[in-house]
Write a protein that holds these residues in place. Structure first.
Motif, PDB file in Angstrom:
ATOM      1  N   UNK A 219       0.829  -1.205   0.000  1.00  0.00           N
ATOM      2  CA  UNK A 219       0.000   0.000   0.000  1.00  0.00           C
ATOM      3  C   UNK A 219       0.863   1.253   0.000  1.00  0.00           C
ATOM      4  N   UNK A 220       0.544   2.178  -0.917  1.00  0.00           N
ATOM      5  CA  UNK A 220       1.261   3.450  -0.992  1.00  0.00           C
ATOM      6  C   UNK A 220       0.429   4.627  -0.478  1.00  0.00           C
ATOM      7  N   UNK A 221      -0.896   4.454  -0.488  1.00  0.00           N
ATOM      8  CA  UNK A 221      -1.764   5.567  -0.095  1.00  0.00           C
ATOM      9  C   UNK A 221      -2.924   5.090   0.776  1.00  0.00           C
ATOM     10  N   UNK A 222      -3.178   5.839   1.837  1.00  0.00           N
ATOM     11  CA  UNK A 222      -4.376   5.637   2.655  1.00  0.00           C
ATOM     12  C   UNK A 222      -5.319   6.777   2.317  1.00  0.00           C
ATOM     13  N   UNK A 223      -6.456   6.443   1.747  1.00  0.00           N
ATOM     14  CA  UNK A 223      -7.360   7.447   1.207  1.00  0.00           C
ATOM     15  C   UNK A 223      -8.049   8.317   2.243  1.00  0.00           C
ATOM     16  N   UNK A 224      -8.595   9.407   1.791  1.00  0.00           N
ATOM     17  CA  UNK A 224      -9.356  10.333   2.637  1.00  0.00           C
ATOM     18  C   UNK A 224     -10.488   9.581   3.333  1.00  0.00           C
ATOM     19  N   UNK A 225     -10.617   9.786   4.634  1.00  0.00           N
ATOM     20  CA  UNK A 225     -11.694   9.201   5.450  1.00  0.00           C
ATOM     21  C   UNK A 225     -11.633   7.675   5.551  1.00  0.00           C
ATOM     22  N   UNK A 226     -10.545   7.060   5.135  1.00  0.00           N
ATOM     23  CA  UNK A 226     -10.492   5.602   4.998  1.00  0.00           C
ATOM     24  C   UNK A 226     -10.886   4.844   6.272  1.00  0.00           C
ATOM     25  N   UNK A 227     -10.463   5.328   7.439  1.00  0.00           N
ATOM     26  CA  UNK A 227     -10.770   4.659   8.706  1.00  0.00           C
ATOM     27  C   UNK A 227     -11.760   5.478   9.553  1.00  0.00           C
ATOM     28  N   UNK A 228     -12.289   6.511   8.994  1.00  0.00           N
ATOM     29  CA  UNK A 228     -13.130   7.440   9.741  1.00  0.00           C
ATOM     30  C   UNK A 228     -14.316   6.750  10.416  1.00  0.00           C
ATOM     31  N   UNK A 229     -14.456   6.995  11.712  1.00  0.00           N
ATOM     32  CA  UNK A 229     -15.605   6.491  12.456  1.00  0.00           C
ATOM     33  C   UNK A 229     -15.460   5.083  12.992  1.00  0.00           C
ATOM     34  N   UNK A 230     -14.307   4.442  12.790  1.00  0.00           N
ATOM     35  CA  UNK A 230     -14.135   3.087  13.315  1.00  0.00           C
ATOM     36  C   UNK A 230     -14.171   3.110  14.845  1.00  0.00           C
ATOM     37  N   UNK A 231     -14.896   2.165  15.426  1.00  0.00           N
ATOM     38  CA  UNK A 231     -15.115   2.174  16.876  1.00  0.00           C
ATOM     39  C   UNK A 231     -14.195   1.236  17.649  1.00  0.00           C
ATOM     40  N   UNK A 232     -13.477   0.329  16.962  1.00  0.00           N
ATOM     41  CA  UNK A 232     -12.740  -0.710  17.674  1.00  0.00           C
ATOM     42  C   UNK A 232     -11.223  -0.622  17.569  1.00  0.00           C
ATOM     43  N   UNK A 233     -10.724  -0.036  16.504  1.00  0.00           N
ATOM     44  CA  UNK A 233      -9.277  -0.016  16.306  1.00  0.00           C
ATOM     45  C   UNK A 233      -8.542   0.749  17.406  1.00  0.00           C
ATOM     46  N   UNK A 234      -7.479   0.114  17.908  1.00  0.00           N
ATOM     47  CA  UNK A 234      -6.633   0.752  18.914  1.00  0.00           C
ATOM     48  C   UNK A 234      -5.233   1.040  18.360  1.00  0.00           C
ATOM     49  N   UNK A 235      -4.820   0.210  17.391  1.00  0.00           N
ATOM     50  CA  UNK A 235      -3.461   0.335  16.860  1.00  0.00           C
ATOM     51  C   UNK A 235      -3.470   0.169  15.342  1.00  0.00           C
ATOM     52  N   UNK A 236      -2.727   1.049  14.658  1.00  0.00           N
ATOM     53  CA  UNK A 236      -2.531   0.926  13.211  1.00  0.00           C
ATOM     54  C   UNK A 236      -1.033   0.979  12.942  1.00  0.00           C
ATOM     55  N   UNK A 237      -0.570   0.009  12.172  1.00  0.00           N
ATOM     56  CA  UNK A 237       0.844  -0.056  11.828  1.00  0.00           C
ATOM     57  C   UNK A 237       1.004   0.031  10.316  1.00  0.00           C
ATOM     58  N   UNK A 238       1.955   0.827   9.873  1.00  0.00           N
ATOM     59  CA  UNK A 238       2.213   0.897   8.434  1.00  0.00           C
ATOM     60  C   UNK A 238       3.702   0.861   8.147  1.00  0.00           C
ATOM     61  N   UNK A 239       4.026   0.248   7.034  1.00  0.00           N
ATOM     62  CA  UNK A 239       5.432   0.165   6.635  1.00  0.00           C
ATOM     63  C   UNK A 239       5.814   1.430   5.871  1.00  0.00           C
ATOM     64  N   UNK A 240       7.070   1.515   5.483  1.00  0.00           N
ATOM     65  CA  UNK A 240       7.553   2.697   4.780  1.00  0.00           C
ATOM     66  C   UNK A 240       7.112   2.750   3.318  1.00  0.00           C
ATOM     67  N   UNK A 241       6.290   1.788   2.911  1.00  0.00           N
ATOM     68  CA  UNK A 241       5.745   1.829   1.550  1.00  0.00           C
ATOM     69  C   UNK A 241       4.717   2.956   1.419  1.00  0.00           C
ATOM     70  N   UNK A 242       4.088   3.326   2.519  1.00  0.00           N
ATOM     71  CA  UNK A 242       3.051   4.369   2.508  1.00  0.00           C
ATOM     72  C   UNK A 242       3.696   5.746   2.379  1.00  0.00           C
ATOM     73  N   UNK A 243       3.297   6.491   1.353  1.00  0.00           N
ATOM     74  CA  UNK A 243       3.849   7.835   1.141  1.00  0.00           C
ATOM     75  C   UNK A 243       2.794   8.934   1.257  1.00  0.00           C
TER      76      UNK A 243
END
Length: 267
Positions: A219-243
């Motif tokens: 994955x290179x891009x996380x889009x606008x609002x992609x995780x917006x409103x999620x009620x359960x996530x506590x941790x998000x990890x991303x590699x250096x591929x994301x720009x």
């Protein structure tokens, strides 16, 4: 009157004013409402359904029978009290914000001719539990169903060509999005809607029990609002591929405490 019938011979209702003493309300900038009107029946001679203010002040309107020959809803704004809608068979587009905040809306029947659902068309329709998207739908634009807190499942048509910024953000009960594998633009993998190349996250399904999400290494891009409103996530990890991370990608994620950002993100 509790019911208004627009008779045959009328071709558009852009000039129709059904609010009581509408002109005085506009002159004095009053929130002047029609407390009586519950039903509107529009003749089949009408092809243009109206502008934003036609039914704006009808606070008890529950039912609109549209003209069977209407080809456009125009920029009509449906009042929040509406409960059920069957759209005309010739409608091809639902304009931005047409049903926004129609919290009592339970049932919507979309025509097979529909190819575009515009920005925030059904945003905030908290009572809407299901929606059947027509096969000819090509564009599902940004926030189209954002905040539809009762919506549980969405089957995307296999011919969909463009999906705007997360159309399903803050859909608290949405636990499943399906899409035919033959679609050439997008792909669903697990709890995530990606573009076909799997390089951009469009939407992370809001209602799932996962508390940690690891962004795939491609994955290179996380889009606008992609995780917006999620009620359960506590941790998000991303590699250096994301720009690139879009605006409000993690907005309103109440439990999110840890985000490991890529070192290559540019702002």
């Amino acid at each position: 009157a509790k019911k208004i019938i627009v008779k045959n011979g009328v071709t558009n209702i852009n000039k129709l004013r059904v609010s009581e003493d509408y002109d005085r309300a506009m002159d004095q900038d009053l929130d002047y409402k029609n407390y009586k009107l519950e039903e509107v029946e529009i003749a089949d001679s009408v092809t243009e359904c109206g502008d934003r203010v036609v039914f704006r002040y009808c606070t008890k309107l529950k039912k609109i029978k549209f003209s069977a020959n209407a080809t456009s809803l125009g920029s009509m704004s449906i009042p929040a009290c509406i409960e059920s809608v069957t759209l005309p068979k010739k409608i091809k587009m639902i304009d931005s914000g047409t049903f926004i905040d129609c919290k009592k809306l339970r049932n919507v029947k979309l025509p097979s001719s529909l190819n575009t659902i515009s920005v925030s068309a059904f945003e905030g329709c908290t009572g809407l539990k299901e929606i059947s998207l027509p096969k000819k739908l090509e564009l599902l634009d940004s926030s189209a169903f954002s905040g539809c807190k009762s919506l549980k499942k969405v089957d995307l048509p296999k011919g969909i060509k463009k999906i705007g910024a997360n159309p399903f953000s803050s859909c608290d009960k949405l636990s499943k999005i399906t899409l035919d594998k033959s679609n050439k633009r997008y792909k669903v993998v697990g709890n995530t809607l990606f573009d076909k190349s799997l390089k951009r996250i469009v939407s992370y399904i809001p209602n799932n029990k996962e508390t940690t999400y690891t962004v795939p290494s491609n994955v290179k891009e996380i889009g606008k609002d992609a995780f917006k409103g999620n009620k359960n996530l506590k941790t998000i990890k991303m590699s250096d591929s994301v720009t690139k991370v879009g605006i409000c990608a993690f907005a309103k994620t109440a439990k999110l405490r840890n985000v490991k950002l890529s070192n290559k993100i540019t702002f």
